[in-house]
Design an enzyme around this catalytic site. Structure first.
Site, mmCIF file in Angstrom:
data_model
loop_
_atom_site.group_PDB
_atom_site.id
_atom_site.type_symbol
_atom_site.label_atom_id
_atom_site.label_comp_id
_atom_site.label_asym_id
_atom_site.label_seq_id
_atom_site.Cartn_x
_atom_site.Cartn_y
_atom_site.Cartn_z
ATOM 1 N N ASP A 139 1.873 27.176 37.905
ATOM 2 C CA ASP A 139 1.976 26.893 36.475
ATOM 3 C C ASP A 139 2.543 28.077 35.693
ATOM 4 O O ASP A 139 3.479 27.932 34.912
ATOM 5 C CB ASP A 139 0.592 26.503 35.933
ATOM 6 C CG ASP A 139 0.629 26.116 34.469
ATOM 7 O OD1 ASP A 139 0.714 24.912 34.174
ATOM 8 O OD2 ASP A 139 0.570 27.019 33.613
ATOM 9 N N VAL A 167 1.610 22.738 32.539
ATOM 10 C CA VAL A 167 2.658 22.287 33.457
ATOM 11 C C VAL A 167 2.038 21.576 34.654
ATOM 12 O O VAL A 167 2.488 20.502 35.064
ATOM 13 C CB VAL A 167 3.527 23.477 33.911
ATOM 14 C CG1 VAL A 167 4.606 22.999 34.884
ATOM 15 C CG2 VAL A 167 4.187 24.163 32.713
ATOM 16 N N ASP A 168 1.001 22.159 35.215
ATOM 17 C CA ASP A 168 0.296 21.505 36.322
ATOM 18 C C ASP A 168 -0.263 20.152 35.897
ATOM 19 O O ASP A 168 -0.089 19.139 36.596
ATOM 20 C CB ASP A 168 -0.865 22.383 36.793
ATOM 21 C CG ASP A 168 -0.451 23.402 37.845
ATOM 22 O OD1 ASP A 168 0.616 23.227 38.450
ATOM 23 O OD2 ASP A 168 -1.201 24.369 38.061
ATOM 24 N N GLN A 169 -0.958 20.130 34.769
ATOM 25 C CA GLN A 169 -1.628 18.899 34.362
ATOM 26 C C GLN A 169 -0.625 17.781 34.073
ATOM 27 O O GLN A 169 -0.821 16.630 34.496
ATOM 28 C CB GLN A 169 -2.491 19.166 33.124
ATOM 29 C CG GLN A 169 -3.638 20.132 33.393
ATOM 30 C CD GLN A 169 -4.845 19.843 32.519
ATOM 31 O OE1 GLN A 169 -5.293 18.710 32.415
ATOM 32 N NE2 GLN A 169 -5.363 20.875 31.888
ATOM 33 N N GLY A 172 0.953 16.287 37.179
ATOM 34 C CA GLY A 172 0.072 15.286 37.782
ATOM 35 C C GLY A 172 0.227 13.928 37.123
ATOM 36 O O GLY A 172 0.228 12.888 37.793
#
Length: 301
Positions: A139, A167-169, A172
């Protein structure tokens, strides 16, 4: 509670945040999710403090509703178990580094050969093609690489990381959207497919209107603190005792603010009557609003 994914089996090879969150959303919608973890210590986030009864709270936040199995995917026995699971799954989700899935024999081509109906989702840092496809993504790396860090923070201050791993969330969620679309298409065609999501695509998508503004304006965006380059006043202000967020997103709200502040003359003042005018006179507008808000406590406002 409705469970639209009841009967769908998901094999979750992912770890850390983007993939686990994607699979967790599917579990929330009724899917049977089996998380496959390495024997040594499982998902990295199991070891991230703080802990609840020995488990990292980050891990707990992204893995509810799942079953779990630990496999050595480098051993013949581990691969045999994994192959049986892959034959019966509807969705396979992986976040392996470049080339790892192929070496383990669980890449899309290998899985599709034994399970043509599988929806196979890969989440990576920079996608499967292009000059950076071998790059690993985290991220904070994508926040920096995309320019998100350069626009986050106070005016004139240092770059600031958004601490909730956006960014990660969001990656997903992008993966989830692709998987759901692929399952819908499979219900019509009977065929599985491959879905890809990357941290790079997500970070660039986040910056869409910044990029559009850059192409129009020709200058890079600057840090705006809690403000917004296209709206004014739209930031945090100090009242007589505590800070307060004021979000004037259109001219009707500006007139409403002027009415509440008992400064109706500002609502029709040509210098401030429209948002475009207020943005053009940002420094003057912010100074004026700051003086107004400091006259009362936050509770009074």
């Amino acid at each position: 509670m409705s469970q639209p994914l009841r009967g769908i089996r998901v094999l979750d090879f992912s770890k850390v945040l983007a993939g686990p969150l994607c699979a967790q959303y599917m579990a929330d919608m009724g899917a049977e999710v089996i998380k496959v973890e390495p024997l040594e210590h499982g998902d990295d986030t199991r070891l991230w403090p703080p802990f609840r009864q020995g488990e990292g709270t980050v891990f707990l936040s992204a893995n509810r509703g799942k079953r779990s199995i630990a496999l050595d995917l480098k051993s013949p026995k581990g691969r045999e178990v994994c192959a049986r699971l892959l034959k019966s799954c509807d969705v396979a989700l992986e976040t392996f580094g470049p080339g790892v899935a192929a070496r383990l024999g669980i890449d899309y081509e290998s899985v599709h050969a034994v399970n043509p109906g599988v929806v196979y989702c890969s989440i990576s840092g920079f996608g499967s093609s292009g000059p950076m496809r071998e790059g690993k993504g985290y991220d904070v790396i994508l926040q920096a690489f995309s320019g998100m860090l350069s626009i986050t923070g106070e005016r004139g201050g240092n770059a600031v990381r958004s601490p909730f791993s956006p960014v990660d969330q969001a990656t997903g969620l992008h993966a989830l959207i692709g998987i759901l679309a692929a399952l819908f298409e499979r219900s019509r065609s009977g065929k599985g497919t491959r879905v890809e999501a990357s941290l790079f695509d997500t970070s660039v998508a986040f910056l869409a209107y910044f990029l559009q503004s850059y192409w129009q304006r020709g200058t890079e965006p600057e840090r705006a603190g809690s403000g917004h380059e296209s709206l004014c006043p739209y930031e945090c202000f100090q009242t007589k005792d505590r800070p307060l967020i004021l979000g004037v997103a259109n001219d009707a709200l500006w007139r409403a603010f002027c009415r509440i502040a008992k400064l109706e003359e500002l609502a029709t003042d040509p210098r401030f009557a429209t948002n475009a005018c207020r943005v053009q006179r940002r420094e003057e507008t912010v100074k004026l609003v700051s003086e107004i808000l400091r006259a009362r406590t936050r509770e009074e406002w």
